[in-house]
Write a protein that holds these residues in place. Sequence first.
Motif, PDB file in Angstrom:
ATOM      1  N   ASP A  70     -12.457   1.266  -0.890  1.00  0.00           N
ATOM      2  CA  ASP A  70     -11.275   0.483  -1.270  1.00  0.00           C
ATOM      3  C   ASP A  70     -11.585  -1.011  -1.212  1.00  0.00           C
ATOM      4  OD1 ASP A  70      -9.553   2.619  -1.821  1.00  0.00           O
ATOM      5  OD2 ASP A  70      -8.642   2.608   0.174  1.00  0.00           O
ATOM      6  N   ALA A  71     -12.236  -1.435  -0.138  1.00  0.00           N
ATOM      7  CA  ALA A  71     -12.555  -2.857   0.027  1.00  0.00           C
ATOM      8  C   ALA A  71     -13.465  -3.348  -1.101  1.00  0.00           C
ATOM      9  CB  ALA A  71     -13.212  -3.095   1.381  1.00  0.00           C
ATOM     10  N   ILE A  74     -11.425  -3.596  -4.418  1.00  0.00           N
ATOM     11  CA  ILE A  74     -10.537  -4.764  -4.410  1.00  0.00           C
ATOM     12  C   ILE A  74     -11.338  -6.055  -4.590  1.00  0.00           C
ATOM     13  CG2 ILE A  74      -8.964  -6.125  -2.965  1.00  0.00           C
ATOM     14  CD1 ILE A  74      -8.045  -3.350  -1.764  1.00  0.00           C
ATOM     15  N   LYS A  78     -11.162  -8.447  -7.867  1.00  0.00           N
ATOM     16  CA  LYS A  78     -10.676  -9.829  -7.763  1.00  0.00           C
ATOM     17  C   LYS A  78     -11.643 -10.785  -8.470  1.00  0.00           C
ATOM     18  CE  LYS A  78      -7.664  -9.521  -3.764  1.00  0.00           C
ATOM     19  NZ  LYS A  78      -7.386  -9.907  -2.373  1.00  0.00           N
ATOM     20  N   ILE A  97      -6.952  -3.252  -8.182  1.00  0.00           N
ATOM     21  CA  ILE A  97      -6.481  -3.972  -6.986  1.00  0.00           C
ATOM     22  C   ILE A  97      -5.215  -3.300  -6.462  1.00  0.00           C
ATOM     23  CG2 ILE A  97      -5.518  -6.144  -6.139  1.00  0.00           C
ATOM     24  CD1 ILE A  97      -7.443  -7.554  -8.180  1.00  0.00           C
ATOM     25  N   LYS A  98      -4.286  -2.993  -7.364  1.00  0.00           N
ATOM     26  CA  LYS A  98      -3.032  -2.351  -6.969  1.00  0.00           C
ATOM     27  C   LYS A  98      -3.293  -0.956  -6.394  1.00  0.00           C
ATOM     28  CE  LYS A  98       1.530  -1.123  -8.880  1.00  0.00           C
ATOM     29  NZ  LYS A  98       1.618   0.254  -8.467  1.00  0.00           N
ATOM     30  N   HIS A 100      -6.037   0.466  -5.183  1.00  0.00           N
ATOM     31  CA  HIS A 100      -6.843   0.543  -3.953  1.00  0.00           C
ATOM     32  C   HIS A 100      -6.147  -0.119  -2.759  1.00  0.00           C
ATOM     33  CE1 HIS A 100     -10.278   2.759  -5.446  1.00  0.00           C
ATOM     34  NE2 HIS A 100     -10.075   2.131  -6.592  1.00  0.00           N
ATOM     35  N   THR A 101      -5.231  -1.020  -3.018  1.00  0.00           N
ATOM     36  CA  THR A 101      -4.403  -1.550  -1.929  1.00  0.00           C
ATOM     37  C   THR A 101      -3.472  -0.442  -1.436  1.00  0.00           C
ATOM     38  OG1 THR A 101      -4.532  -3.791  -2.829  1.00  0.00           O
ATOM     39  CG2 THR A 101      -2.731  -3.335  -1.286  1.00  0.00           C
ATOM     40  N   GLU A 102      -2.899   0.306  -2.374  1.00  0.00           N
ATOM     41  CA  GLU A 102      -2.041   1.444  -2.011  1.00  0.00           C
ATOM     42  C   GLU A 102      -2.848   2.532  -1.302  1.00  0.00           C
ATOM     43  OE1 GLU A 102      -0.308   2.611  -5.741  1.00  0.00           O
ATOM     44  OE2 GLU A 102       1.031   0.865  -5.802  1.00  0.00           O
ATOM     45  N   SER A 103      -4.056   2.786  -1.798  1.00  0.00           N
ATOM     46  CA  SER A 103      -4.929   3.797  -1.189  1.00  0.00           C
ATOM     47  C   SER A 103      -5.267   3.431   0.256  1.00  0.00           C
ATOM     48  CB  SER A 103      -6.215   3.931  -2.013  1.00  0.00           C
ATOM     49  OG  SER A 103      -7.156   4.741  -1.361  1.00  0.00           O
ATOM     50  N   THR A 104      -5.509   2.146   0.505  1.00  0.00           N
ATOM     51  CA  THR A 104      -5.816   1.686   1.863  1.00  0.00           C
ATOM     52  C   THR A 104      -4.651   1.969   2.802  1.00  0.00           C
ATOM     53  OG1 THR A 104      -7.335  -0.020   1.077  1.00  0.00           O
ATOM     54  CG2 THR A 104      -6.393  -0.347   3.260  1.00  0.00           C
ATOM     55  N   ALA A 105      -3.439   1.724   2.339  1.00  0.00           N
ATOM     56  CA  ALA A 105      -2.251   1.978   3.169  1.00  0.00           C
ATOM     57  C   ALA A 105      -2.120   3.473   3.460  1.00  0.00           C
ATOM     58  CB  ALA A 105      -1.004   1.454   2.468  1.00  0.00           C
TER      59      ALA A 105
END
Length: 198
Positions: A70-71, A74, A78, A97-98, A100-105
Amino acid sequence: MQIVRWMTVGAAALALAGCGSKTETTSTDTTTTTTTANTDAGMMANGMDMAPAPTASAGQTFANAAASNDAFEIASSKLAESQAESAAVKKFAASMIKAHTESTAKLKTAAGAAAPAITPDPTLTAEQQQTLDSLKPLKGADFDKAYAGAQVDAHEKTLAALKVSSADANVPASLRDFATKLSPTVAAHLNMAKGLKP
């Protein structure tokens, strides 16, 4: 005078005997300590008296891999926002970005539900860092091509890891469920990334 001489000799003999006794005791104590130390050292060298070096559990390993993926997605996406030339690449990057930010959560929630709870480590692998570093100096069409290739590679590896982890009984159920639910999304991202390649 004779009595004083015998008393002096007797006292000297006792003193010598006492010294000898102390030397023996010290020698015995030293020998025992040395033997014990050597035995401990030998056991440690043979791994008999040492706890094995801690290894990450299957759940921790999977959580770390998912977090670093995920990191990477993202961070690389970016870069694409400012360095890509293609509108399609920029649109894909924004969706990564959207997503993988959701995946991280979701990963943090699943890892927290494991028993014991797991904290994912998002540190990039050496390979991910190298890929990210290779993208940084690129601009325009050169960036688009390299980014698209990196996205295909990253999503192929992520999809393979998700499939393995979703079937691994050593991975906590909450993380297996996370892997199973995420696989179709990653497969879709992979197909999208393949469509970016010139």
